[in-house]
Scaffold this motif. Sequence first.
Motif, PDB file in Angstrom:
ATOM      1  N   MET A  61       0.146   5.424  -3.468  1.00 52.90           N
ATOM      2  CA  MET A  61       1.192   4.809  -4.005  1.00 52.90           C
ATOM      3  C   MET A  61       0.683   3.903  -5.325  1.00 52.90           C
ATOM      4  O   MET A  61      -0.235   3.203  -5.097  1.00 52.90           O
ATOM      5  CB  MET A  61       2.110   3.851  -3.171  1.00 52.90           C
ATOM      6  N   GLU A  67       5.606  -3.116  -4.166  1.00 50.34           N
ATOM      7  CA  GLU A  67       4.666  -3.922  -3.392  1.00 50.34           C
ATOM      8  C   GLU A  67       4.374  -5.140  -3.704  1.00 50.34           C
ATOM      9  O   GLU A  67       3.379  -5.708  -3.227  1.00 50.34           O
ATOM     10  CB  GLU A  67       3.619  -3.006  -2.964  1.00 50.34           C
ATOM     11  N   TYR A 273       6.097   3.523   4.821  1.00 43.82           N
ATOM     12  CA  TYR A 273       6.613   4.394   3.556  1.00 43.82           C
ATOM     13  C   TYR A 273       6.064   5.847   3.863  1.00 43.82           C
ATOM     14  O   TYR A 273       5.533   5.945   4.567  1.00 43.82           O
ATOM     15  CB  TYR A 273       5.397   3.793   2.394  1.00 43.82           C
ATOM     16  N   ALA A 286       1.879   2.382   6.915  1.00 43.90           N
ATOM     17  CA  ALA A 286       0.640   2.491   7.313  1.00 43.90           C
ATOM     18  C   ALA A 286       0.841   1.180   8.147  1.00 43.90           C
ATOM     19  O   ALA A 286       1.569   0.100   8.303  1.00 43.90           O
ATOM     20  CB  ALA A 286      -0.275   2.092   6.305  1.00 43.90           C
ATOM     21  N   ARG A 329      -8.976  -1.030   4.731  1.00 43.99           N
ATOM     22  CA  ARG A 329      -8.791  -1.625   3.223  1.00 43.99           C
ATOM     23  C   ARG A 329      -9.949  -2.894   3.052  1.00 43.99           C
ATOM     24  O   ARG A 329      -9.976  -3.683   4.142  1.00 43.99           O
ATOM     25  CB  ARG A 329      -7.370  -2.340   3.173  1.00 43.99           C
ATOM     26  N   ARG A 355      -4.952  -3.590  -0.794  1.00 42.29           N
ATOM     27  CA  ARG A 355      -3.896  -2.789  -0.828  1.00 42.29           C
ATOM     28  C   ARG A 355      -3.714  -1.738  -1.998  1.00 42.29           C
ATOM     29  O   ARG A 355      -2.975  -1.038  -2.202  1.00 42.29           O
ATOM     30  CB  ARG A 355      -2.403  -3.358  -0.409  1.00 42.29           C
TER      31      ARG A 355
HETATM   32  N1  GLY Z   1      -0.829   0.022  -0.402  1.00 47.94           N
HETATM   33  C1  GLY Z   1      -0.310   0.510   0.778  1.00 47.94           C
HETATM   34  C2  GLY Z   1      -1.129  -0.011   1.868  1.00 47.94           C
HETATM   35  O1  GLY Z   1      -2.056  -0.898   1.853  1.00 47.94           O
HETATM   36  O2  GLY Z   1      -0.844   0.520   3.238  1.00 47.94           O
END
Ligand code: GLY
Length: 399
Positions: A61, A67, A273, A286, A329, A355
């Motif tokens: 995304m 976000e 999402y 997620a 992440r 993210r």
């Molecule tokens: N930007 C989406 C996530 O970190 O799940």
Amino acid sequence: MSRTPDEPSTSRDASTVSDVLVIGGGIIGLVTAWRAAQRGFATAVVDPEPGGGAAQVAAGMLAAVTELHYGEQTLLALNLASARRYPDFAAELAEATGRDLGYRRCGTLAVALDADDRAELRELHALQQRSGLESEWLSGRECRRLEPMLAPGVRGGLRVDGDHQIDPRRLAAALVTACERAGVVFHRMWAERLTVVRERACGVRTADGTELAAGQVVLAAGSLSGRLAGVPEDVLPPVRPVKGQVLRLTVPERYAPFLSRTVRAVVRGGAIYLVPRENGELVVGATSEELGWDTTVTAGGVYELLRDAHELVPGITELPLTETRAGLRPGSPDNAPLFGATGLDGLLLATGHYRNGVLLTPVTGDIMAHVLTTGELPEEARPFTPRRFTAAALTEQPV
Ligand code: GLY
């Protein structure tokens, strides 16, 4: 201190000596290497599997607006700067490689399922408006008119036509090709230890004992960036892994178009999402878990994602579930990336994208090319210097 591309690297074996050595071949390392090579630097990447990493899990995304989080206004400016670059960046990369990136300018709809979700989304809308961002409040009926597969109980939503998507796996593959075509050398092995000589980073030793030398070393190893041996303690980036479990489903032809844009929601406080691709893939994400280096896909994680996705789009239970995966992440203390010089000469950072790694790929390439060439961060990247986390900077901050 920086070197210009015109200075000769050294007279040693050209395959193990470069002007710029990038540690980490995820999308951030690759875009850094590509841009460095385009600027004329002899560039190498060390990674056992270039194009791997968190991009293999990410949904892709490009969600600077939907976000947005409180306290992240500085990061917002960088996210928007990168979002603005995306059309040209994607066109350039597609042209350079002949590859389709799955870049879709499809927009995003963020919806609310109950009164609490609605109140939270109203708050987000107000924050977006205060930040000068474009988003439109829609009634539940208007949301379902846009996306008929949404649950009848949807209470309202935000239409954000500027938040798009790209397929991160295709992006990563294209960046590998772009690097290869630009002459980047790949060392397909683990960087085991940073080499420091006379208080200057000058390369790495790999897991098989090869010494790779470079004028400038860029640490771009995602969540692993805080673990490289040989990096002095006070220079190690404060980056930690934040686990995200993600599902991939397939929309059969007979159900297409299942969703026409990215759909997001907060369901009982948990973010979910659904990202529909043109090729029929539907990515559902997620989880966000502070579990260290764990990448186990759990029954609980899959259950929660499917439960929330089903509440949002009931028809999802008809679709084949084709993949479950967890990625890490690279989280930083303020959720923003770290760019540029460290307290160790010769060592630069491009990490901590948390993210926003996919979204920030274009601007990261430009920032790192600028730093490598001039030794300075460009204006837009100054707030993201690693120096903000040094002990001196932290003690200076007001309480
Ligand atoms: N930007 C989406 C996530 O970190 O799940």
